[in-house]
Design an enzyme around this catalytic site. Structure first.
Site, PDB file in Angstrom:
ATOM      1  N   SER A 547      21.613  19.661  35.879  1.00 34.90           N
ATOM      2  CA  SER A 547      20.761  20.447  35.000  1.00 34.90           C
ATOM      3  C   SER A 547      19.312  20.337  35.484  1.00 34.90           C
ATOM      4  O   SER A 547      19.026  20.730  36.604  1.00 34.90           O
ATOM      5  CB  SER A 547      20.932  20.002  33.556  1.00 34.90           C
ATOM      6  OG  SER A 547      20.456  20.977  32.683  1.00 34.90           O
ATOM      7  N   ASP A 634      29.078  28.477  32.512  1.00 34.98           N
ATOM      8  CA  ASP A 634      27.867  27.816  32.012  1.00 34.98           C
ATOM      9  C   ASP A 634      26.970  28.824  31.282  1.00 34.98           C
ATOM     10  O   ASP A 634      26.479  29.772  31.890  1.00 34.98           O
ATOM     11  CB  ASP A 634      27.109  27.203  33.191  1.00 34.98           C
ATOM     12  CG  ASP A 634      25.991  26.262  32.755  1.00 34.98           C
ATOM     13  OD1 ASP A 634      25.568  26.340  31.593  1.00 34.98           O
ATOM     14  OD2 ASP A 634      25.563  25.445  33.588  1.00 34.98           O
ATOM     15  N   HIS A 666      28.534  23.856  31.508  1.00 35.28           N
ATOM     16  CA  HIS A 666      27.335  23.123  31.931  1.00 35.28           C
ATOM     17  C   HIS A 666      27.717  21.695  32.295  1.00 35.28           C
ATOM     18  O   HIS A 666      27.405  20.728  31.589  1.00 35.28           O
ATOM     19  CB  HIS A 666      26.294  23.147  30.822  1.00 35.28           C
ATOM     20  CG  HIS A 666      24.916  22.786  31.288  1.00 35.28           C
ATOM     21  ND1 HIS A 666      24.263  23.465  32.288  1.00 35.28           N
ATOM     22  CD2 HIS A 666      24.064  21.808  30.893  1.00 35.28           C
ATOM     23  CE1 HIS A 666      23.072  22.938  32.478  1.00 35.28           C
ATOM     24  NE2 HIS A 666      22.931  21.915  31.648  1.00 35.28           N
TER      25      HIS A 666
END
Length: 739
Positions: A547, A634, A666
């Site tokens: 991320s 995601d 994600h």
């Protein structure tokens, strides 16, 4: 949507929960989920490596045990735990925990005094149940689940007597959240649903036994609502145009009428400026709802806990710490009094406010040499479940009988760690070039630091493992990635760069507009510190993360191309413009804060500034090996982010390896996918840092791994893919995202 659920869902951290987080006023009941592998591990990967690397077949030192002769298997570090997340039912009748069934984590329930009689009560066959809670009925388990990582969360209730599971939110394309639970209404809970408007969560009262739901508050445009134990909507919460926030209360005479849309007339109760917006918010009520608990950083740096008497407006300080924000809070299960507060700077420290539990916490400190986490309590407060977090061993779970004053061992999260050479994690403080202090955590390979001073006898290769968020933090404790990488011969450094939460508002605010700027300078300062201290080999430092950590990896290879020998990006944004143009709809209310913290995507000037901080604009600077991992579903950092940088690199003839999972979001929640990506990463790092490796073995079995680009650039990857399947599935196409 509750404030805490909102903030957790907005954080880009890979570890953002698969179920709604606990409210602030509850204990750190979900902390023992660390016993399970992080759903989107911020740097998971591994596989066959270079011929020069050491495998499990390497000669062992004479006198070493069988396990000491071999690497710690990835299956031990990243497979599902044997058991995790012990919880006691509110009525004290049942003990529950998570355990795998055919490789999928499900909930088991046993009588409180007979763990041997445990039975499986949930039956998810496709994705792990990664978090759950007891309803106040004492007979129902609550959990959320999505499909393929798409974050369309549904809320489920399982009757532990019959094993029947009911979808309490049987709607399409929703993001359900638990808004409130109360012992006063054991058969009902409050649920947030965005079915009417994808950007807004309305509040419903839902019956656990019948599934009936009733609207109690339609959302006219707010980020969240705050409810009390009587299921009254007491406040609304929203973000203001300047990036601050506002708490509103019902106008005089408007309490909402049964059957209508709830409260429609709101007036300002409290306004918070942008500098305090991420560290000031309501946190719950006392027993009769006359006192509001408030996290507040105004007129100070760190967020402290206050109480406000709603009749007299008297504000009292409950707990504060000059170096750390308010962290975990222990609240009496029925009296709702604040009993203890924890603060975490380097490690967690408890401030006990209620003498009635001092002897309990003092005793628990003697049970295990680790941090104490109270994970659940019965309504009569006679029984607790407790998790102990260590840095060099599994999470240990106990049932604590307060009447006996004795803790009864339940289980370890992993007995299969026994005998392997696990190592300690060292908290370290790293100075920055502009005078800040970075709370960081260093793990070293076994045997490299005989005197235990946190510096190896000679420099070793280093992996800089960057946490997601950025509004999250690294903390001390058992970390499978640290153990994995240290076991392969690398030092591992986790840095709480500016923007990380928990260290006061000035530290968070110092990151405003500094993506690829001072936030990255902090990481470079940490690398330089490790080199100067004789910890790291200057030419063998890799950067890895998920991320925001994936973004930091891409920044590292584009903005500072000579610092790192390789990079591993997991679900990281490559362009801040396309990231902000493709947000999930329920992030819309938070966008004023994103403008302050990241940048303004709504103006041409803002876009130009965001592009200056986007790795996509500097692809031609990449000259070190890059591995990218992405989930096709995601909703936060969409597949577009990976596709576009891979395409640009290929057009410029720059090598890249791209690993894509069609059934992930994600991060990588499915055990086979985690193991396969770790296998690829391990080979990749061994090739470029020279560490040890474990062959792929069976770690591709059951995985949906697809490698659209660069399989030949990771030693053994092509061979393993062909052995695992005769024909690879087509590459999942990037999905159109609602803007």
């Amino acid at each position: 949507m509750s404030i805490q659920a909102l903030l957790a869902s907005i954080a880009l951290a890979i570890t953002a929960g698969c179920s709604p987080p606990p409210r602030v006023e509850e204990s750190k009941a979900a902390a023992d989920e660390a016993a399970t592998p992080a759903a989107p591990a911020e740097g998971e990967k591994a596989a066959e490596a270079t011929p020069a690397a050491t495998t499990n077949d390497a000669p062992a030192d004479q006198g070493a045990s069988a396990k000491e002769q071999k690497l710690i298997p990835r299956s031990v570090l990243f497979g599902n735990p044997q058991k995790a997340s012990a919880r006691i039912s509110p009525n004290g009748k049942w003990m529950s925990y998570l355990a795998p069934v055919d490789g999928i984590l499900n909930v088991f329930v046993a009588p409180i005094d007979d763990m041997s009689a445990a039975k499986q009560v949930t039956d998810d066959k496709t994705r792990d149940i990664r978090g759950y809670s007891w309803a106040y009925t004492g007979e129902h388990i609550l959990y959320t689940q999505d499909k393929g990582g798409d974050e369309d969360w549904h809320l489920y209730a399982t009757d532990v007597a019959t094993g029947k599971t009911t979808d309490l939110t049987p709607l399409d394309n929703i993001h359900a959240t638990i808004e409130g639970v109360s012992e006063k209404f054991p058969d009902e809970i409050l649920v947030g649903l965005n079915d009417r408007n994808p950007q807004l969560h309305d509040i419903y009262r839902v019956n656990l036994k019948t599934g009936d739901r009733k609207l109690i508050q339609e959302n006219p445009g707010y980020a969240a609502f705050i409810t009390d134990d009587d299921y009254n909507v007491r406040f609304a919460f929203t973000y203001t145009a300047d990036g601050g926030n506002e708490v509103l209360e019902p106008a005089e005479g408007d309490a909402g009428k049964p059957g209508d849309k709830g409260i429609t007339d709101w007036v300002t109760f409290m306004k918070v400026g942008p500098e305090d917006a991420m560290s000031t918010s309501p946190a719950g009520f006392n027993k009769d709802g006359t006192v509001l608990y408030l996290l507040d950083s105004r007129d100070r740096n760190t967020s402290a806990l206050f109480s406000i008497d709603l009749k007299t407006d008297e504000k009292k300080l409950i707990a504060e710490n000059p170096k750390a924000d308010i962290g975990e809070v222990l609240v009496h299960p029925t009296e709702k009094t604040i009993q203890a507060v924890a603060f975490t700077y380097e490690k967690t420290e408890w401030d006990i406010l209620d003498e009635s539990i001092k002897k309990d916490l003092d005793y628990l400190k003697t049970v295990e040499d680790g941090e104490v986490i109270v994970t659940s309590r019965t309504l009569d407060d006679k029984q607790w479940t407790v998790a102990f977090m260590l840095d060099d061993g599994p999470v240990k779970f106990y049932r604590y009988d307060r009447g006996e004053g004795k803790a009864h061992f339940l289980f370890n999260s992993r007995d299969d760690l026994e005998g392997y050479p696990l190592v300690k994690m060292h908290p370290v403080l790293i100075p920055t070039r502009d005078g800040k202090e970075l709370v960081s955590y260093l793990t070293l390979p076994a045997g490299s630091d005989p005197d235990g001073d946190g510096v190896p006898n000679k420099p070793v290769p280093l992996v800089l493992n960057v946490h997601g968020g950025p509004w999250a933090r690294d903390a001390w404790g058992f970390d499978p990635e640290h153990q994995w990488l240290a076991d392969r011969g690398y030092a591992v450094l986790a840095v709480n760069y500016r923007g990380s939460t928990g260290f006061g508002k000035s530290f968070v605010n110092a990151a405003n507009g500094e993506w690829a700027g001072k936030m990255h300078d902090d990481l470079i300062d940490a690398v330089n510190w490790a080199v100067e201290k004789g910890i790291a080999q200057k030419d063998k430092v890799a950067i890895m993360g998920g991320s925001y950590g994936g973004y930091a990896t891409l920044v590292g290879l584009t903005y500072t191309p000579d610092v790192f020998a390789a990079g591993v990006d997991i679900v990281g944004p490559s362009s801040l413009v396309t990231l902000l143009e493709n947000i999930p709809p329920y992030w819309a209310s938070f966008m004023p804060v994103m403008k302050i913290r990241v940048g303004d995507v709504d103006t041409e000037e803002g876009k130009a500034e965001l592009l200056k901080r986007s790795p996509m604009t500097k692809v031609d600077q990449i000259k070190k090996p890059l591995l990218i991992g992405q989930g096709a579903n995601d909703p936060r950092v969409t597949q577009l982010e990976a596709d576009q940088i891979v395409k640009s690199m290929e057009e410029k003839k720059i090598p890249v390896t791209y690993v894509l999972y069609p059934d992930e979001g994600h991060g990588f929640a499915r055990e086979p996918n985690r193991k396969s990506f770790n296998a690829v990463t391990e080979a990749f790092l061994a090739e470029h840092l020279g560490g040890k490796y474990e062959p792929v073995g069976k770690d591709f079995e059951g995985a949906s791994i697809h490698v659209p680009s660069g399989a030949a650039q990771v030693p053994g990857l092509d061979k393993e893919l062909k052995a695992d399947r005769k024909q690879m599935p087509p590459k999942p196409e990037a999905k159109e995202t609602e803007k």
